[in-house]
Motif scaffolding. Sequence first.
Motif, PDB file in Angstrom:
ATOM      1  N   SER A   1      81.391  29.239  32.747  1.00 28.22           N
ATOM      2  CA  SER A   1      81.245  30.067  33.940  1.00 28.22           C
ATOM      3  C   SER A   1      80.740  31.463  33.602  1.00 28.22           C
ATOM      4  O   SER A   1      81.159  32.068  32.611  1.00 28.22           O
ATOM      5  CB  SER A   1      82.600  30.185  34.655  1.00 28.22           C
ATOM      6  OG  SER A   1      82.527  31.166  35.679  1.00 28.22           O
ATOM      7  N   ASP A   2      79.839  31.960  34.432  1.00 32.38           N
ATOM      8  CA  ASP A   2      79.449  33.367  34.356  1.00 32.38           C
ATOM      9  C   ASP A   2      79.537  34.030  35.727  1.00 32.38           C
ATOM     10  O   ASP A   2      79.027  35.121  35.937  1.00 32.38           O
ATOM     11  CB  ASP A   2      78.035  33.513  33.778  1.00 32.38           C
ATOM     12  CG  ASP A   2      76.949  32.847  34.640  1.00 32.38           C
ATOM     13  OD1 ASP A   2      77.296  32.226  35.668  1.00 32.38           O
ATOM     14  OD2 ASP A   2      75.762  32.930  34.273  1.00 32.38           O
ATOM     15  N   CYS A   3      80.195  33.363  36.668  1.00 35.86           N
ATOM     16  CA  CYS A   3      80.253  33.866  38.040  1.00 35.86           C
ATOM     17  C   CYS A   3      81.202  35.059  38.177  1.00 35.86           C
ATOM     18  O   CYS A   3      81.109  35.810  39.133  1.00 35.86           O
ATOM     19  CB  CYS A   3      80.689  32.743  38.987  1.00 35.86           C
ATOM     20  SG  CYS A   3      80.150  32.988  40.693  1.00 35.86           S
ATOM     21  N   MET A   4      82.099  35.223  37.192  1.00 33.58           N
ATOM     22  CA  MET A   4      83.022  36.346  37.248  1.00 33.58           C
ATOM     23  C   MET A   4      82.529  37.526  36.413  1.00 33.58           C
ATOM     24  O   MET A   4      83.244  38.513  36.234  1.00 33.58           O
ATOM     25  CB  MET A   4      84.415  35.901  36.784  1.00 33.58           C
ATOM     26  CG  MET A   4      85.066  34.895  37.726  1.00 33.58           C
ATOM     27  SD  MET A   4      86.647  34.264  37.103  1.00 33.58           S
ATOM     28  CE  MET A   4      87.654  35.750  37.175  1.00 33.58           C
ATOM     29  N   ASP A   5      81.323  37.418  35.880  1.00 34.60           N
ATOM     30  CA  ASP A   5      80.742  38.517  35.115  1.00 34.60           C
ATOM     31  C   ASP A   5      80.152  39.554  36.058  1.00 34.60           C
ATOM     32  O   ASP A   5      79.610  39.240  37.116  1.00 34.60           O
ATOM     33  CB  ASP A   5      79.643  37.993  34.180  1.00 34.60           C
ATOM     34  CG  ASP A   5      80.188  37.057  33.097  1.00 34.60           C
ATOM     35  OD1 ASP A   5      81.422  37.055  32.896  1.00 34.60           O
ATOM     36  OD2 ASP A   5      79.381  36.340  32.487  1.00 34.60           O
ATOM     37  N   ILE A   6      80.243  40.802  35.671  1.00 35.73           N
ATOM     38  CA  ILE A   6      79.662  41.899  36.458  1.00 35.73           C
ATOM     39  C   ILE A   6      78.146  41.908  36.240  1.00 35.73           C
ATOM     40  O   ILE A   6      77.667  41.755  35.113  1.00 35.73           O
ATOM     41  CB  ILE A   6      80.291  43.239  36.038  1.00 35.73           C
ATOM     42  CG1 ILE A   6      81.802  43.214  36.326  1.00 35.73           C
ATOM     43  CG2 ILE A   6      79.635  44.414  36.742  1.00 35.73           C
ATOM     44  CD1 ILE A   6      82.548  44.442  35.839  1.00 35.73           C
ATOM     45  N   PRO A   7      77.339  42.098  37.303  1.00 36.28           N
ATOM     46  CA  PRO A   7      77.729  42.321  38.702  1.00 36.28           C
ATOM     47  C   PRO A   7      78.094  41.003  39.384  1.00 36.28           C
ATOM     48  O   PRO A   7      77.430  39.988  39.191  1.00 36.28           O
ATOM     49  CB  PRO A   7      76.476  42.925  39.337  1.00 36.28           C
ATOM     50  CG  PRO A   7      75.344  42.333  38.545  1.00 36.28           C
ATOM     51  CD  PRO A   7      75.869  42.177  37.138  1.00 36.28           C
ATOM     52  N   TYR A   8      79.155  41.024  40.170  1.00 37.51           N
ATOM     53  CA  TYR A   8      79.584  39.824  40.865  1.00 37.51           C
ATOM     54  C   TYR A   8      78.560  39.431  41.931  1.00 37.51           C
ATOM     55  O   TYR A   8      77.966  40.301  42.577  1.00 37.51           O
ATOM     56  CB  TYR A   8      80.925  40.056  41.565  1.00 37.51           C
ATOM     57  CG  TYR A   8      82.030  40.536  40.661  1.00 37.51           C
ATOM     58  CD1 TYR A   8      82.465  39.775  39.590  1.00 37.51           C
ATOM     59  CD2 TYR A   8      82.648  41.757  40.913  1.00 37.51           C
ATOM     60  CE1 TYR A   8      83.480  40.222  38.773  1.00 37.51           C
ATOM     61  CE2 TYR A   8      83.669  42.208  40.096  1.00 37.51           C
ATOM     62  CZ  TYR A   8      84.092  41.447  39.017  1.00 37.51           C
ATOM     63  OH  TYR A   8      85.090  41.891  38.208  1.00 37.51           O
ATOM     64  N   PRO A   9      78.346  38.142  42.143  1.00 37.85           N
ATOM     65  CA  PRO A   9      77.521  37.723  43.282  1.00 37.85           C
ATOM     66  C   PRO A   9      78.169  38.187  44.589  1.00 37.85           C
ATOM     67  O   PRO A   9      79.378  38.058  44.768  1.00 37.85           O
ATOM     68  CB  PRO A   9      77.532  36.194  43.186  1.00 37.85           C
ATOM     69  CG  PRO A   9      77.971  35.880  41.798  1.00 37.85           C
ATOM     70  CD  PRO A   9      78.869  36.997  41.378  1.00 37.85           C
ATOM     71  N   GLN A  10      77.383  38.726  45.474  1.00 35.95           N
ATOM     72  CA  GLN A  10      77.903  39.214  46.746  1.00 35.95           C
ATOM     73  C   GLN A  10      77.465  38.287  47.882  1.00 35.95           C
ATOM     74  O   GLN A  10      76.314  37.841  47.915  1.00 35.95           O
ATOM     75  CB  GLN A  10      77.408  40.637  47.023  1.00 35.95           C
ATOM     76  CG  GLN A  10      77.908  41.662  46.033  1.00 35.95           C
ATOM     77  CD  GLN A  10      79.422  41.777  46.064  1.00 35.95           C
ATOM     78  OE1 GLN A  10      80.012  41.984  47.116  1.00 35.95           O
ATOM     79  NE2 GLN A  10      80.048  41.639  44.905  1.00 35.95           N
ATOM     80  N   PRO A  11      78.358  38.005  48.824  1.00 39.22           N
ATOM     81  CA  PRO A  11      77.986  37.136  49.935  1.00 39.22           C
ATOM     82  C   PRO A  11      77.063  37.848  50.918  1.00 39.22           C
ATOM     83  O   PRO A  11      77.325  38.986  51.322  1.00 39.22           O
ATOM     84  CB  PRO A  11      79.336  36.807  50.589  1.00 39.22           C
ATOM     85  CG  PRO A  11      80.213  37.965  50.232  1.00 39.22           C
ATOM     86  CD  PRO A  11      79.770  38.424  48.882  1.00 39.22           C
ATOM     87  N   LEU A  12      75.986  37.205  51.282  1.00 38.20           N
ATOM     88  CA  LEU A  12      75.092  37.708  52.318  1.00 38.20           C
ATOM     89  C   LEU A  12      75.412  37.053  53.659  1.00 38.20           C
ATOM     90  O   LEU A  12      75.384  37.703  54.702  1.00 38.20           O
ATOM     91  CB  LEU A  12      73.635  37.428  51.933  1.00 38.20           C
ATOM     92  CG  LEU A  12      73.180  38.032  50.599  1.00 38.20           C
ATOM     93  CD1 LEU A  12      71.739  37.626  50.315  1.00 38.20           C
ATOM     94  CD2 LEU A  12      73.336  39.549  50.606  1.00 38.20           C
ATOM     95  N   ILE A  13      75.706  35.766  53.631  1.00 36.62           N
ATOM     96  CA  ILE A  13      76.157  35.018  54.809  1.00 36.62           C
ATOM     97  C   ILE A  13      77.377  34.212  54.378  1.00 36.62           C
ATOM     98  O   ILE A  13      77.290  33.384  53.475  1.00 36.62           O
ATOM     99  CB  ILE A  13      75.073  34.067  55.348  1.00 36.62           C
ATOM    100  CG1 ILE A  13      73.798  34.836  55.707  1.00 36.62           C
ATOM    101  CG2 ILE A  13      75.593  33.294  56.556  1.00 36.62           C
ATOM    102  CD1 ILE A  13      72.640  33.934  56.087  1.00 36.62           C
ATOM    103  N   ARG A  14      78.508  34.482  54.995  1.00 37.22           N
ATOM    104  CA  ARG A  14      79.732  33.771  54.644  1.00 37.22           C
ATOM    105  C   ARG A  14      80.165  32.901  55.817  1.00 37.22           C
ATOM    106  O   ARG A  14      80.419  33.402  56.910  1.00 37.22           O
ATOM    107  CB  ARG A  14      80.833  34.773  54.298  1.00 37.22           C
ATOM    108  CG  ARG A  14      82.196  34.155  54.062  1.00 37.22           C
ATOM    109  CD  ARG A  14      82.246  33.419  52.742  1.00 37.22           C
ATOM    110  NE  ARG A  14      82.425  34.337  51.625  1.00 37.22           N
ATOM    111  CZ  ARG A  14      82.350  33.969  50.359  1.00 37.22           C
ATOM    112  NH1 ARG A  14      82.049  32.710  50.064  1.00 37.22           N
ATOM    113  NH2 ARG A  14      82.528  34.842  49.391  1.00 37.22           N
TER     114      ARG A  14
END
Length: 378
Positions: free
Chosen positions: A169-182
Amino acid sequence: MFQPIRPTTSIFALLATAAALSATLPVRATVPPPPGGRWLVGWTPDEVRCDGAMVTAQSIRRPWNALAWGETGAQHAITLRFAIDADGRPISITRQESGYVQYGDDVMPAFATSRFAAGAPHQDCTVRYTVRAVPLAQADPVEIMSYSLHPNSGVLPREGWNRLRVAGSDCMDIPYPQPLIRHFPEFRAIPATPGVPDWSMVRYDLDKGGRPRGATILTGTGNAALDKASLTAIRASRFTKGARAGCLYPFRRAPAKLPAPDMPEMIRDTKVEGNCPEHHEWATAPQLHFPEPYRRRSIEGWAVVSYDVAPWGQLGNLKVIAAQPSSDFGEQAMTVLRTARFPAGGQGYTGCVDRVRFNMGPENMPDPDGDGAPPPTY
C-alpha cells in the motif's frame, strides 16, 4: 440521524462501530513498542452458566476496545448476573463487582445486545468478561480497525495506522488522495442491527485518473446489504489524480433502537407506604440525561425509583425498585431525580414513586454529537 463518513487528514474516518472481529490482515512488519508504550485493551467473555449448567448463546457481543498508555499488566474481570427472558434476551443485568472498573463502561451495554435461544427462559445466569491488553504495534489489525471506528479513549496514534497498512500500500503516504466526489450508501434503506453499529471496510486501488479500481470488502460485521452498498459507493467516488494502491475506507450503519423490555403491570403500579401525593408539581424539574454508553448503542431502558422529600423540597432516601434491561438505568434514574426539587411548602413526604423511561428519538432527528446514534428523548 445517520451522518456519512467525511474525509479527515487521512483516508480513514473515526466513527462508532461494532466489536472487533478476529480475522488477520496482511501487514508490513512492525517493531514492538518500548516498555510503557500504547496498548489495545479489550474484553473477552467466558462461558455462560444458568442454574449451574452451561448455556449456549446465539451471539455474545464483545465490548468496544480501548487504548491504554504506559505499562498495563492489570487483569481486570467483570462478572455479570442476569436472567434470560422467553425471547432469548438477557434482562435484569447487574455487575457483581462494585465500584469503577477501568475500560469497563461498554461491558453491560454490549452484553445487553446479546441473544440466546427463544423459548428457553432462565434465571440465575452469569458470564465473566476478562480484560486483555496487547501492545498496539502487535495487535490484530481488525481489532485496531474496529477501534479506529469508535475511538472512545483517544485518536488512534501513528503506530496503529501503520499496523493497518496492507502489503504494497502507498495510499497512506503523503500527500493523501483527496476525494473530489464522495458517494455514500442510502443508509436508512439498509437493515440495521439493534444496539450494534454495522460497518464495512472497503479496500480499493486508484488509477492515475483517481478512479477506484478492484474494490472489495476487506472485513466488517457481515451486513450483506451494507457491504453491497459500500462497494457501489466507492466505485462511484472520484479522487485526486495519481495511481495509488491499498486504499481503505469504512462505511457504517448506525444501530437500530433496542427497545426496553416491557414494564410489568405489578411494577408499573408499585406503591410504597407513605404520605406522598399521587400527583405533584416540580419546583425544579428533573434534568434528564440518557446513560451515555447506552445512548451510543441506541439501547432504551426504564427504572422505577422510590424516594422521600424534605420540607424544603429536596429528594432523599432514593431506592431503585426495578430497572431494565440493566441496573445502570436504575443508577441513572436516581441521578436524574437528584437534580429535582419539590416546592418548599413546610411539609415533607415519604413513599414517593416515579417511573423514568429512557427512550431514543426518531431515526431522522438531528444528532447533536454527530456519531449516527438517534438522540435521546424521555
